[in-house]
Motif scaffolding. Structure first.
Motif, PDB file in Angstrom:
ATOM      1  N   ARG A  14       0.993  -1.110  -0.033  1.00  0.00           N
ATOM      2  CA  ARG A  14      -0.323   0.001   0.270  1.00  0.00           C
ATOM      3  C   ARG A  14       0.805   1.246  -0.071  1.00  0.00           C
ATOM      4  N   LYS A  15       0.553   2.314  -0.648  1.00  0.00           N
ATOM      5  CA  LYS A  15       1.067   3.359  -0.427  1.00  0.00           C
ATOM      6  C   LYS A  15       0.879   4.113   0.833  1.00  0.00           C
ATOM      7  N   SER A  16       1.843   4.905   1.276  1.00  0.00           N
ATOM      8  CA  SER A  16       1.984   5.060   3.041  1.00  0.00           C
ATOM      9  C   SER A  16       0.530   5.817   2.661  1.00  0.00           C
ATOM     10  N   ASP A 254       5.078  -3.121   8.778  1.00  0.00           N
ATOM     11  CA  ASP A 254       3.914  -2.772   8.161  1.00  0.00           C
ATOM     12  C   ASP A 254       4.842  -2.334   7.269  1.00  0.00           C
ATOM     13  N   ARG A 258       4.350  -1.386   2.281  1.00  0.00           N
ATOM     14  CA  ARG A 258       3.635   0.027   2.280  1.00  0.00           C
ATOM     15  C   ARG A 258       5.009   0.592   0.471  1.00  0.00           C
ATOM     16  N   SER A 271       8.523  -1.411  -1.859  1.00  0.00           N
ATOM     17  CA  SER A 271       8.281  -1.276  -0.853  1.00  0.00           C
ATOM     18  C   SER A 271       9.574  -2.445   0.042  1.00  0.00           C
TER      19      SER A 271
END
Length: 301
Positions: A14-16, A254, A258, A271
């Motif tokens: 995911r994008k941050s 996590d 990202r 990532s």
């Protein structure tokens, strides 16, 4: 350690909370301090183009230097966040509880970063915090009236926006370390803005072309540095006894989830590099180890 409840697969990269471009792009042009500021979905630095640097830096003058790799913040070999015990308010998805949580985190982030800024004769002003249930009806100088954005920092009004609906709370549940890490990343963008790093990066990116290879590389250097600053803060609050080893492990995992996905604009970095820069900050807790602007191209790919 899985991100969500047992049995759920690890989510795709995911994008941050500070991503400025994703597969679906919304471009909004606004006028800010005489300069053009460009933002898109999931903004943070995060695509901010403007205002242009107008001052010459003199140590102790209260002005920030327009500088990136040679900025005093990242050339300070002893620039560290002192471990502190942070009194985080209990997390909850209700607006008031979430606001109290992020406000308590902001107190700790200010206590961590302000001495480093003062040590290097850099100005510091605490950011404004906006915590809302969703993005509906939220208008900002950086996104206009669009409701298509995630958590982000807007340098035009020095505000960190944390819409609860965009934090994947259905997945992360009460693992508030993830929300703290996202917030620390966005606070890192504020530190970049206060120090003058963001102004210089904006200027160079505008000159190169925001979508050019060089422009996107500059965006990645900004985002990966914010990852590193995030890791520094997690390290300091962990050493202060406010986080468990399991929580630090979850935040680290996590950070590797990202980044740029297939088909994304290459504006955040892979990532793998996102996680590496987070761990760099976590392991060393030194601003000089977060100097992404002097790193090789492969380290910010």
């Amino acid at each position: 350690m899985p991100y969500g409840p047992p049995g759920r697969p690890t989510p795709p990269p995911r994008k941050s909370g500070g991503g400025f471009l994703s597969t679906l792009i919304v471009i909004i042009i606004v006028v800010v301090v005489g300069g053009l500021v460009r933002y898109a979905v999931n903004t943070g630095f995060d695509g901010a183009i403007g205002p242009r640097p107008t001052t010459t830096y003199t140590p102790g003058s209260g002005e920030a230097p327009a500088a990136t790799g040679d900025n005093p913040l990242v050339t300070d070999t002893d620039g560290t966040l002192v471990p502190a015990s942070c009194d985080y308010a209990p997390w909850g998805t209700q607006v008031e509880r979430a606001r109290a949580f992020f406000e308590s985190a902001a107190v700790c982030l200010e206590a961590a970063w302000k001495p480093v800024m003062e040590r290097n004769s850099l100005p510091f002003e605490a950011p404004t915090l906006s915590v809302t249930a969703s993005t509906a009806g939220i208008t900002t100088p950086c996104t206009g009236s669009t409701s298509n954005f995630a958590a982000f920092y807007c340098p035009a009004n020095k505000t960190i926006y944390m819409p609860i609906s965009q934090l994947q709370t259905d997945y992360f549940r009460d693992n508030w370390i993830v929300y703290l890490s996202v917030f620390a990343h966005e606070y890192g963008h504020h530190i970049q803005a206060q120090s003058g790093i963001l102004i210089k990066a904006n200027s160079e990116r505008r000159a190169a072309g925001v979508h050019s290879d060089r422009g996107l590389e500059l965006s990645r250097r900004v985002e990966l540095q914010a990852n590193c600053f995030d890791g520094m803060f997690i390290s300091s609050t962990s050493d202060g006894g406010s986080l468990t080893a399991d929580q630090v492990g979850l935040a680290t995992e996590d950070s590797y989830g990202r980044g740029d996905r297939v088909g994304d604009m290459r504006d955040h970095g892979s990532s793998e590099n996102g996680g590496r820069w987070f761990e760099n900050g976590l392991a060393h807790n030194l601003t000089s180890r977060c100097n992404t602007f002097t790193a090789s191209a492969s380290e910010v790919s």
